[in-house]
Design an enzyme around this catalytic site. Structure first.
Site, PDB file in Angstrom:
ATOM      1  N   ASN A  70      20.837  11.820  -0.089  1.00  0.00           N
ATOM      2  CA  ASN A  70      19.412  12.021   0.189  1.00  0.00           C
ATOM      3  C   ASN A  70      18.791  10.844   0.945  1.00  0.00           C
ATOM      4  O   ASN A  70      19.181   9.698   0.737  1.00  0.00           O
ATOM      5  CB  ASN A  70      18.644  12.241  -1.120  1.00  0.00           C
ATOM      6  N   LYS A 108      -9.781  -7.760  -2.268  1.00  0.00           N
ATOM      7  CA  LYS A 108      -8.433  -8.331  -2.393  1.00  0.00           C
ATOM      8  C   LYS A 108      -7.424  -7.311  -2.913  1.00  0.00           C
ATOM      9  O   LYS A 108      -6.288  -7.261  -2.441  1.00  0.00           O
ATOM     10  CB  LYS A 108      -8.442  -9.559  -3.319  1.00  0.00           C
ATOM     11  N   SER A 122     -10.747 -11.644 -11.985  1.00  0.00           N
ATOM     12  CA  SER A 122      -9.868 -11.234 -10.887  1.00  0.00           C
ATOM     13  C   SER A 122      -8.683 -12.169 -10.724  1.00  0.00           C
ATOM     14  O   SER A 122      -7.935 -12.066  -9.763  1.00  0.00           O
ATOM     15  CB  SER A 122     -10.672 -11.194  -9.573  1.00  0.00           C
ATOM     16  N   GLN A 138     -15.300  -8.237  -4.476  1.00  0.00           N
ATOM     17  CA  GLN A 138     -14.090  -8.741  -5.139  1.00  0.00           C
ATOM     18  C   GLN A 138     -12.935  -7.744  -5.022  1.00  0.00           C
ATOM     19  O   GLN A 138     -11.770  -8.132  -5.029  1.00  0.00           O
ATOM     20  CB  GLN A 138     -14.405  -9.031  -6.605  1.00  0.00           C
ATOM     21  N   GLU A 188      11.897   9.078   3.191  1.00  0.00           N
ATOM     22  CA  GLU A 188      10.772   9.836   2.631  1.00  0.00           C
ATOM     23  C   GLU A 188       9.690   8.889   2.132  1.00  0.00           C
ATOM     24  O   GLU A 188       8.492   9.130   2.302  1.00  0.00           O
ATOM     25  CB  GLU A 188      11.265  10.733   1.493  1.00  0.00           C
ATOM     26  N   SER A 204      21.759  12.657  -6.202  1.00  0.00           N
ATOM     27  CA  SER A 204      20.948  13.601  -6.978  1.00  0.00           C
ATOM     28  C   SER A 204      21.448  13.594  -8.410  1.00  0.00           C
ATOM     29  O   SER A 204      22.629  13.346  -8.666  1.00  0.00           O
ATOM     30  CB  SER A 204      21.099  14.999  -6.375  1.00  0.00           C
ATOM     31  N   TYR A 247     -24.048 -11.253  -0.924  1.00  0.00           N
ATOM     32  CA  TYR A 247     -22.795 -11.114  -1.663  1.00  0.00           C
ATOM     33  C   TYR A 247     -22.983 -10.205  -2.864  1.00  0.00           C
ATOM     34  O   TYR A 247     -24.000 -10.305  -3.557  1.00  0.00           O
ATOM     35  CB  TYR A 247     -22.271 -12.482  -2.139  1.00  0.00           C
ATOM     36  N   ASN A 282     -18.907 -17.904  -3.234  1.00  0.00           N
ATOM     37  CA  ASN A 282     -19.080 -16.876  -2.194  1.00  0.00           C
ATOM     38  C   ASN A 282     -18.543 -17.335  -0.840  1.00  0.00           C
ATOM     39  O   ASN A 282     -17.827 -16.593  -0.165  1.00  0.00           O
ATOM     40  CB  ASN A 282     -20.556 -16.486  -2.071  1.00  0.00           C
ATOM     41  N   LYS A 314      24.974  15.445  -3.009  1.00  0.00           N
ATOM     42  CA  LYS A 314      23.792  15.066  -2.237  1.00  0.00           C
ATOM     43  C   LYS A 314      23.861  13.656  -1.664  1.00  0.00           C
ATOM     44  O   LYS A 314      24.378  12.739  -2.274  1.00  0.00           O
ATOM     45  CB  LYS A 314      22.521  15.200  -3.090  1.00  0.00           C
ATOM     46  N   THR A 343       8.781  19.231  21.419  1.00  0.00           N
ATOM     47  CA  THR A 343       7.341  19.399  21.228  1.00  0.00           C
ATOM     48  C   THR A 343       7.218  20.578  20.297  1.00  0.00           C
ATOM     49  O   THR A 343       7.983  21.541  20.406  1.00  0.00           O
ATOM     50  CB  THR A 343       6.592  19.670  22.551  1.00  0.00           C
ATOM     51  N   HIS A 344       6.296  20.473  19.352  1.00  0.00           N
ATOM     52  CA  HIS A 344       6.122  21.512  18.332  1.00  0.00           C
ATOM     53  C   HIS A 344       7.406  21.723  17.540  1.00  0.00           C
ATOM     54  O   HIS A 344       7.643  22.800  17.006  1.00  0.00           O
ATOM     55  CB  HIS A 344       5.677  22.841  18.958  1.00  0.00           C
TER      56      HIS A 344
HETATM   57  N1  ARG Z   1     -13.925 -13.646  -7.515  1.00  0.00           N
HETATM   58  C1  ARG Z   1     -15.005 -13.501  -6.609  1.00  0.00           C
HETATM   59  C2  ARG Z   1     -14.608 -12.592  -5.436  1.00  0.00           C
HETATM   60  O1  ARG Z   1     -13.492 -12.324  -5.312  1.00  0.00           O
HETATM   61  C3  ARG Z   1     -15.426 -14.810  -6.056  1.00  0.00           C
HETATM   62  C4  ARG Z   1     -16.853 -14.918  -5.722  1.00  0.00           C
HETATM   63  C5  ARG Z   1     -17.680 -14.760  -6.920  1.00  0.00           C
HETATM   64  N2  ARG Z   1     -19.021 -15.070  -6.673  1.00  0.00           N
HETATM   65  C6  ARG Z   1     -19.983 -14.718  -7.536  1.00  0.00           C
HETATM   66  N3  ARG Z   1     -21.164 -15.079  -7.229  1.00  0.00           N
HETATM   67  N4  ARG Z   1     -19.742 -14.073  -8.593  1.00  0.00           N
HETATM   68  O2  ARG Z   1     -15.409 -12.128  -4.678  1.00  0.00           O
END
Ligand code: ARG
Length: 478
Positions: free
Chosen positions: A301, A341, A42, A338, A306, A293, A333, A129, A299, A174-175
């Site tokens: 736009n 994020k 990640s 993960q 939008e 356009s 956990y 974790n 145009k 309204t509407h």
């Molecule tokens: N990259 C992991 C996350 O975003 C960090 C925690 C990983 N922990 C594990 N026991 N694999 O959640």
């Protein structure tokens, strides 16, 4: 015999180190399958939390030293090393390696390269974790702060328009049917208020610090969680180590606020699209915020408006994903978490982009007061019918009775192709005995908005008061 054993151990070690050089695979005989490696890592996503990850590690190292879990000298070397890693991230010289599965491993790996053996002590009494849960909350605080700052900017842009053109009269709908006349400032202030309401959910304050929860079951080492919580700006350590690593409720709550903001901006976009059409003609978008356009040379736009509508789906979609990755997870956990994020960052990025373009568009529009006024005055819009009914109410007529009488007048006027004020006084009197000639005095748009002085209404006096109230709150000159 001993020599053979040593050789075998060496071979194992060599196999372990290559090719992923992974710090986590001590118990495995071989390297990770590339497909698993790809889905598992990640770093590309979570590297943006480097300031939070390093702050968390500095607090942790400081605490380890203060508690005598590592020597003070080792703690100092760790802190200095972490600062050096931070400097590399800040100036863009940090180089990731294939071993950097996520931001946590990357920082620790680089720290150990820089300071040697002491780096290997950093992960004492913590887990990724509790680390990621801590990073995440620190990140939420900073994301919230920058979003709030952006929203204030958009509110200021709306307020500037309200101060400049706030007394132009236009229909409210309204509407999408013309309903009653209001002043433009009232509409713009409504958006300021909406954003304010959304903001209530987009504020995030650090409270409970997950650091020290370990993998989820704490640690037997004599850590000081109050100290790390305090060093990182939290109010207190979280009271339950399992909850600390398992919950993403804070992220979901904040993204909920982001989603609310995005939806409000999408509605600003909706109005701009409508209002900039020739059918409405209330707004002209400046050249810098108009798009052309590929085929129709004429145009102009409203693509930005939008996209305010459509990009909101990224934020609402991310909110749904944040809940979905948590749905049904047993306590503890899981790597599912993960994905939190990806959702959070997508929501944040989309919303920030939207806020930026909303501000730009609002700073580059002009209103066509004549077109707005024409929409109000168009006789067959009958926008003052409610005024006629209220006229009767002031004479003691029950509202339902007044509503019916004016309804009959509207029907008659429509049949004659005139507005209410085009009907003869006799017609009014026939519709209801309490009508007299002073009814024509209330049948003007200016009079109608001026009279709507009830608290929260669109009278120009109310709107002026609200503009100066908001000017104070937003720290701008009214
Ligand atoms: N990259 C992991 C996350 O975003 C960090 C925690 C990983 N922990 C594990 N026991 N694999 O959640």
């Amino acid at each position: 015999m001993a020599a053979r054993k040593k050789k075998a151990a060496k071979k194992r070690k060599a196999k372990k180190a290559a090719p992923d050089g992974d710090l986590l695979r001590g118990r495995f005989a071989g390297g990770i399958h590339p497909a698993l490696d790809r889905i598992n890592r990640s770093f590309e996503v979570d590297q943006r939390m480097w300031p939070q990850d390093i702050a968390g590690s500095i607090a942790h190292a400081t605490m380890l030293g203060a508690q005598g879990i590592v020597t003070k000298a080792a703690a100092r070397r760790m802190v200095r090393g972490l600062q050096a890693v931070a400097a590399e991230f800040a100036d863009g010289s940090f180089r990731a390696t294939p071993a950097d599965e996520d931001i946590h491993m990357a920082v620790e790996r680089r720290l150990t390269e820089l300071i040697g053996a002491d780096g290997a002590r950093l992960h004492t009494g913590r887990s990724r974790n509790d680390q990621v849960a801590t990073d995440l909350r620190l990140y939420l605080a900073s994301a919230s702060e920058s979003i709030v700052t952006w929203v204030r900017q958009v509110q200021r842009a709306l307020l500037a328009l309200a101060a400049r053109d706030g007394e132009l009269i236009l229909p409210f709908y309204t509407h999408l049917q013309r309903a009653q006349p209001v002043v433009l400032g009232h509409v713009l202030l409504a958006y300021i208020e909406m954003l304010e309401r959304d903001l209530a959910a987009a504020h995030y304050e650090l409270d409970e610090c997950p650091l020290g929860a370990g993998a989820g079951a704490g640690t037997s080492l004599p850590i000081d969680r109050r100290l790390t919580a305090r060093l990182l700006g939290f109010k207190r350590p979280s009271p339950n180590s399992l909850e600390a690593v398992s919950s993403r409720a804070d992220a979901a709550r904040l993204v909920g606020g982001f989603a609310a903001l995005a939806v409000t901006l999408s509605r600003v976009g909706g109005d701009l699209v409508l209002w900039s059409s020739r059918e409405f003609g209330f707004v002209r978008l400046g050249d810098a915020v108009s798009t052309g356009s590929s085929i129709m040379p004429q145009k102009r736009n409203p693509d930005g408006a939008e996209l305010l509508r459509a990009k909101a789906t990224r934020v609402t979609g991310a909110l749904q994903r944040l809940y979905e990755v948590q749905r049904g997870l047993p306590m503890g956990y899981f790597k599912d978490l993960q994905e939190d994020k990806t959702a959070l960052f997508e929501a944040e990025d989309a919303l920030e982009e939207m806020l930026e373009v909303a501000e730009a568009m609002l700073q580059n529009i002009t209103f066509d007061g004549d077109r707005m006024r024409a929409a109000v005055d168009e006789p067959l819009g009958f926008m003052l019918a409610t005024e006629a009914a209220d006229f009767l109410v002031r004479k003691g007529v029950p509202f339902r009775e007044a509503h019916e009488a004016v309804g009959a007048l509207v029907r008659e006027a429509e049949a004659q192709g005139v507005g209410l004020d085009g009907l003869a006084l006799e017609r009014f009197k026939a519709a209801h005995g309490k009508f007299d000639r002073s009814v024509f005095g209330v049948l003007t748009a200016d009079g109608a908005v001026r009279a709507r002085r009830a608290l929260g209404g669109p009278s120009p006096a109310n709107v002026r008061r609200q503009v100066s109230r908001w000017a104070k709150r937003l720290g701008v000159e009214a």
